[in-house]
Design a protein around this motif. Structure first.
Motif, PDB file in Angstrom:
ATOM      1  N   GLN A  17      73.000  95.641   4.190  1.00  0.00           N
ATOM      2  CA  GLN A  17      74.396  95.213   4.335  1.00  0.00           C
ATOM      3  C   GLN A  17      74.862  95.282   5.792  1.00  0.00           C
ATOM      4  N   GLN A  18      74.212  96.140   6.575  1.00  0.00           N
ATOM      5  CA  GLN A  18      74.559  96.219   8.005  1.00  0.00           C
ATOM      6  C   GLN A  18      73.789  95.184   8.827  1.00  0.00           C
TER       7      GLN A  18
ATOM      8  N   ILE B 121      64.226 108.422   7.558  1.00  0.00           N
ATOM      9  CA  ILE B 121      64.864 107.100   7.602  1.00  0.00           C
ATOM     10  C   ILE B 121      66.117 107.167   8.481  1.00  0.00           C
ATOM     11  N   ALA B 122      66.885 108.250   8.335  1.00  0.00           N
ATOM     12  CA  ALA B 122      68.086 108.405   9.179  1.00  0.00           C
ATOM     13  C   ALA B 122      67.698 108.390  10.652  1.00  0.00           C
ATOM     14  N   ARG B 123      66.603 109.055  10.963  1.00  0.00           N
ATOM     15  CA  ARG B 123      66.143 109.104  12.351  1.00  0.00           C
ATOM     16  C   ARG B 123      65.727 107.718  12.838  1.00  0.00           C
ATOM     17  N   SER B 124      65.128 106.932  11.928  1.00  0.00           N
ATOM     18  CA  SER B 124      64.641 105.619  12.368  1.00  0.00           C
ATOM     19  C   SER B 124      65.782 104.654  12.705  1.00  0.00           C
ATOM     20  N   ILE B 125      66.982 104.928  12.189  1.00  0.00           N
ATOM     21  CA  ILE B 125      68.106 104.024  12.507  1.00  0.00           C
ATOM     22  C   ILE B 125      69.073 104.663  13.500  1.00  0.00           C
ATOM     23  N   PHE B 126      68.728 105.858  13.981  1.00  0.00           N
ATOM     24  CA  PHE B 126      69.652 106.651  14.800  1.00  0.00           C
ATOM     25  C   PHE B 126      70.090 105.916  16.075  1.00  0.00           C
ATOM     26  N   HIS B 127      69.181 105.186  16.691  1.00  0.00           N
ATOM     27  CA  HIS B 127      69.453 104.579  17.998  1.00  0.00           C
ATOM     28  C   HIS B 127      69.863 103.105  17.854  1.00  0.00           C
ATOM     29  N   TYR B 128      70.407 102.737  16.693  1.00  0.00           N
ATOM     30  CA  TYR B 128      70.904 101.373  16.419  1.00  0.00           C
ATOM     31  C   TYR B 128      69.822 100.312  16.661  1.00  0.00           C
ATOM     32  N   PRO B 129      68.667 100.432  15.990  1.00  0.00           N
ATOM     33  CA  PRO B 129      67.615  99.427  16.217  1.00  0.00           C
ATOM     34  C   PRO B 129      67.975  98.089  15.572  1.00  0.00           C
ATOM     35  N   ASP B 130      67.369  97.019  16.076  1.00  0.00           N
ATOM     36  CA  ASP B 130      67.550  95.689  15.479  1.00  0.00           C
ATOM     37  C   ASP B 130      66.648  95.520  14.260  1.00  0.00           C
ATOM     38  N   ILE B 131      65.481  96.152  14.344  1.00  0.00           N
ATOM     39  CA  ILE B 131      64.511  96.035  13.248  1.00  0.00           C
ATOM     40  C   ILE B 131      64.048  97.432  12.852  1.00  0.00           C
ATOM     41  N   VAL B 132      63.948  97.657  11.559  1.00  0.00           N
ATOM     42  CA  VAL B 132      63.388  98.930  11.091  1.00  0.00           C
ATOM     43  C   VAL B 132      62.123  98.644  10.285  1.00  0.00           C
ATOM     44  N   PHE B 133      61.051  99.342  10.659  1.00  0.00           N
ATOM     45  CA  PHE B 133      59.797  99.256   9.902  1.00  0.00           C
ATOM     46  C   PHE B 133      59.767 100.414   8.911  1.00  0.00           C
ATOM     47  N   LEU B 134      59.636 100.083   7.649  1.00  0.00           N
ATOM     48  CA  LEU B 134      59.576 101.122   6.612  1.00  0.00           C
ATOM     49  C   LEU B 134      58.188 101.079   5.999  1.00  0.00           C
TER      50      LEU B 134
ATOM     51  N   LEU C 236      42.690  92.611   9.856  1.00  0.00           N
ATOM     52  CA  LEU C 236      43.667  91.543   9.587  1.00  0.00           C
ATOM     53  C   LEU C 236      43.028  90.189   9.894  1.00  0.00           C
ATOM     54  N   ARG C 237      43.234  89.240   8.979  1.00  0.00           N
ATOM     55  CA  ARG C 237      42.578  87.933   9.134  1.00  0.00           C
ATOM     56  C   ARG C 237      43.618  86.818   9.073  1.00  0.00           C
ATOM     57  N   ASP C 238      43.775  86.153  10.186  1.00  0.00           N
ATOM     58  CA  ASP C 238      44.603  84.942  10.233  1.00  0.00           C
ATOM     59  C   ASP C 238      46.003  85.133   9.657  1.00  0.00           C
ATOM     60  N   ILE C 239      46.683  86.171  10.103  1.00  0.00           N
ATOM     61  CA  ILE C 239      48.000  86.476   9.542  1.00  0.00           C
ATOM     62  C   ILE C 239      49.079  85.677  10.281  1.00  0.00           C
ATOM     63  N   SER C 240      49.868  84.927   9.535  1.00  0.00           N
ATOM     64  CA  SER C 240      51.016  84.211  10.109  1.00  0.00           C
ATOM     65  C   SER C 240      52.215  84.424   9.198  1.00  0.00           C
ATOM     66  N   PHE C 241      53.316  84.859   9.770  1.00  0.00           N
ATOM     67  CA  PHE C 241      54.556  84.954   8.992  1.00  0.00           C
ATOM     68  C   PHE C 241      55.723  85.134   9.954  1.00  0.00           C
ATOM     69  N   GLN C 242      56.916  84.995   9.415  1.00  0.00           N
ATOM     70  CA  GLN C 242      58.128  85.200  10.212  1.00  0.00           C
ATOM     71  C   GLN C 242      59.097  86.067   9.421  1.00  0.00           C
ATOM     72  N   LEU C 243      59.853  86.886  10.154  1.00  0.00           N
ATOM     73  CA  LEU C 243      60.958  87.621   9.540  1.00  0.00           C
ATOM     74  C   LEU C 243      62.225  87.189  10.264  1.00  0.00           C
ATOM     75  N   ALA C 244      63.124  86.540   9.528  1.00  0.00           N
ATOM     76  CA  ALA C 244      64.379  86.103  10.143  1.00  0.00           C
ATOM     77  C   ALA C 244      65.300  87.311  10.322  1.00  0.00           C
ATOM     78  N   SER C 245      66.151  87.262  11.340  1.00  0.00           N
ATOM     79  CA  SER C 245      67.059  88.383  11.616  1.00  0.00           C
ATOM     80  C   SER C 245      67.938  88.673  10.408  1.00  0.00           C
ATOM     81  N   GLY C 246      68.119  89.939  10.109  1.00  0.00           N
ATOM     82  CA  GLY C 246      69.019  90.362   9.041  1.00  0.00           C
ATOM     83  C   GLY C 246      68.436  90.294   7.650  1.00  0.00           C
ATOM     84  N   ARG C 247      67.154  89.952   7.524  1.00  0.00           N
ATOM     85  CA  ARG C 247      66.564  89.871   6.184  1.00  0.00           C
ATOM     86  C   ARG C 247      65.580  91.016   5.952  1.00  0.00           C
TER      87      ARG C 247
END
Lengths: 363, 319
Positions: B194-195, B157-170, B31-42
């Motif tokens: 939508q959630q 995917i169901a397992r990845s959201i099982f514990h009510y995470p704030d962020i999901v990596f897919l 990875l080279r000079d990576i800059s970015f942001q992910l706003a909540s809920g997007r």
């Protein structure tokens, strides 16, 4: 917080045990261990040759000329009890006690009929050859008496079977822990399920504890099941302290589990691990265990190597407790050795597993 | 260990923030000079070919690979210092279906719940909830080894959201699935949006990124080569639509270039005329007809992110 961590440990142990039962590995390995031990035991029991068998001689009047030869290694002792004690601790396979114009041959029948028959026959020939005519006359009434030390029914058709069956437990525990526990970890690496465990929001040690708990429960189940099989299927009765026997197997099992975690951390594939462990650990340990062949057949330097195999320590405890009325004190030496083995592997094994868990997040 | 966040309590934390991050595996600079942001809920899609560094970027965010320089935070927690806090707040759908095949769907979820410290009661309630969401409730007690690839993917995917995470990596959630299974996964992801779950999606399917994303990052060789919304990327780099011609002789190619300076010329007598919108296409065709420029075939289509990637790198994303 501690409740959450205990849930992690419990959850991992529960799902591990479920998988073992569902996959059929648990029962199939018990069956394989039993068949393997009995078949190999019988096969080697009928073809094995005998050498260098240690025999104690108590003959204060030097009435009989006992001689070393290819079969026997004669060692003079000062008291009758010393000979009996050497048998109990595995230092001798028989003792010849000459007193009051009689010769009593005390043998350790737990070595099996083939070995004891050979020893008794050779000793008897030596006694007859060295007797003076006058002494022979005086011994007419007493004669040569062969006495199994532990009162086992050596003439029974199932005697050999019971000898082998009594030693099933260490074999089953050994194979279960060293082979299965290690393979389980490698399969988890390959299937990336370790990644799921590694991403749990707890320190890796709690994951390791969960794995070890399932391993420990498996060992206890194997011990319990094999105990029932030996007692009620093969009719073997434990004459000594059963807790010493159970403890020895548990300690050895946990020790090999730690070793399997250590070894499996360096193998990417279950097949490679199985091949390595079979060649380097399983086969040598089985043939150095004393279950299938007499360890006295080996030259002295090999016997020194044999003495560092934890399976042999555990087999000694099992034989002593099952047949020789041994208690904790009688087997304390082997128990201490097993505990030392456990102390080393129970530290190194989990450390390796922790390293594998952390690495799984990278893959 | 302190669990203080890097941000203040005044502003809600960004779901993910990465600043000038570099990362290597061994001696290889990934990875080279990576800059970015992910706003909540997007939903942010990271689009790129195999080997672009998408998965490595996720590994950095989950603490698997340490950055060699720069910073990265997840829900305000620094990835190099507060990994346990991050683990509690994220869900991960890895590329592999890393399920326990001898366990049932419910038992896989139960283990996950235990790993996140959930009680038996919480686990039972949540199991039905997430299995409903992925349409697997009827197969709850079936062992996973009897599931199809698509069903396993849905369960992961169901397992990845099982514990009510704030962020999901897919991480490439639809790779290897048939079109129906892929669409079913997309519906699930739309449901998560939508959630208001924050989602970071890596993919090499431009259609997937276009369908699902709020924002898109295009990566190549470990670098971000473009970022923005799908429409902004299209309008900035390739326009909104294309007229593609084949069988255009070299002489006529030059004529077309005079008429449409932004035209792209390819081998095999093919040319591509970009337009800012589909509505501009009739005008282009009319101009070609008026000039009586001959061609073998004509194709009109909307521009895609694949075109953006092609424009920027000269090669295709899709494997």
């Amino acid at each position: 917080m501690i409740m959450n961590r205990l849930r992690v440990v419990y959850g991992i142990a529960e799902s591990d045990l479920r998988q073992q039962i569902r996959s059929g590995l648990f029962l199939s390995n018990i069956v394989v261990s039993i068949l393997f031990t009995l078949i190999l035991g019988y096969a080697l029991g009928t073809s094995g040759s005998l050498h260098n068998l240690p025999v104690d001689v108590y003959d204060p009047g030097h009435l009989i000329a006992f001689k070393n030869n290819d079969l026997l290694s004669i060692h003079a002792v000062q008291t009758e009890d010393e000979g009996v004690n050497d048998i109990k601790t595995g230092q001798a396979v028989a003792a010849a006690i000459v007193q009051n114009n009689t010769v009593q041959l005390v043998i350790d029948e737990t070595n099996g009929n083939a070995l004891n028959g050979g020893v008794a026959q050779e000793l008897t020939l030596q006694i007859i050859a060295s007797l003076q005519p006058a002494l022979a006359q005086s011994m007419q009434n007493g004669g040569i008496k062969v006495q199994p030390l532990y009162g086992l029914d050596t003439q029974s058709s199932v005697f050999q079977l019971r000898l082998l069956a009594a030693q099933l437990m260490p074999i089953a525990v050994f194979l279960f822990t060293l082979v299965l526990a290690g393979e389980n970890l490698i399969v988890e690496k390959r299937n990336h399920t370790l990644f799921e465990l590694a991403m749990a929001p707890v320190r890796e040690i709690w994951i390791v504890l969960g794995k070890m708990l399932s391993g420990a429960i498996t060992v206890v189940c194997v011990i319990g099941l094999v105990l029932l099989v030996t007692r009620f299927v093969f009719g073997v009765e434990i004459t000594g302290n059963i807790f010493a026997l159970l403890l020895a197997n548990l300690v050895m099992g946990l020790g090999f589990m730690g070793l399997s975690y250590l070894l499996s951390s360096v193998f990417p594939q279950a097949e490679m691990y199985r091949g390595f462990v079979s060649l380097v650990f399983v086969f040598p340990a089985l043939f150095f265990s004393g279950i299938f062949n007499s360890l006295w057949n080996f030259p002295g330097f090999v016997r020194a190597i044999v003495n560092v195999f934890p399976l042999e320590w555990c087999v000694n405890v099992v034989k002593s407790v099952t047949f020789k009325q041994a208690n904790f004190a009688d087997v304390s030496h082997n128990l201490l050795l097993l505990t030392a083995f456990l102390a080393v592997t129970i530290i190194l094994g989990p450390l390796s597993m922790r390293r594998v868990l952390i690495a799984s997040r990278k893959q | 260990m302190s669990n203080t966040r890097m941000d203040t309590l005044v502003a809600p934390p960004l779901a993910i923030e990465m600043q000038k991050l570099n990362a290597s595996i061994g001696k290889k600079h990934i990875l080279r000079d990576i800059s970015f942001q992910l706003a909540s809920g997007r939903l942010l899609s990271i689009l790129g070919p195999n080997g672009a560094g998408k998965t490595t970027l996720i590994k950095v965010l989950i603490g698997g690979i340490a950055p060699t320089s720069g910073t990265a935070s997840v829900v305000g927690f620094d990835v190099t210092r507060h990994l346990l806090h991050i683990k509690r707040r994220i869900g991960i759908t890895p590329q592999e279906n890393n399920l326990y095949e001898d366990l049932s769907a419910a038992e896989n979820l139960q283990l996950h719940g235990r790993l996140f410290g959930m009680s038996g009661k919480q686990i039972r309630a949540r199991t039905d909830e997430v299995l409903d969401l992925v349409d697997l409730r009827k197969r709850k007690k079936d062992t996973v080894k009897h599931f199809s690839g698509g069903m396993k993917r849905r369960l992961v995917i169901a397992r990845s959201i099982f514990h009510y995470p704030d962020i999901v990596f897919l991480d490439e959630p639809t790779t290897g699935l048939d079109p129906d299974a892929r669409r079913s996964i997309w519906q699930m992801i739309q449901g998560l949006k939508q959630q208001h779950v924050s989602l970071l999606l890596t993919t090499h399917y431009m259609e997937e990124a276009e369908q699902l994303s709020d924002d898109v990052i295009v990566m190549n060789s470990g670098m971000i080569i473009a970022e923005g919304t799908t429409s902004s990327l299209l309008s900035e780099h390739v326009g909104g639509a294309f007229v593609e011609l084949t069988g255009v002789s070299e002489e006529h190619q030059q004529e077309i270039q005079r008429l449409f300076p932004q035209v792209q010329v390819f081998e095999n007598e093919a040319v591509r005329i970009p337009t800012s919108d589909l509505a501009d296409i009739p005008g282009v065709i009319q101009t070609l007809a008026q000039k009586d420029l001959p061609y073998a075939s004509i194709l009109t289509r909307k521009a895609t992110l694949e075109d953006v990637f092609f424009k920027l790198t000269g090669r295709k994303i899709a494997p």
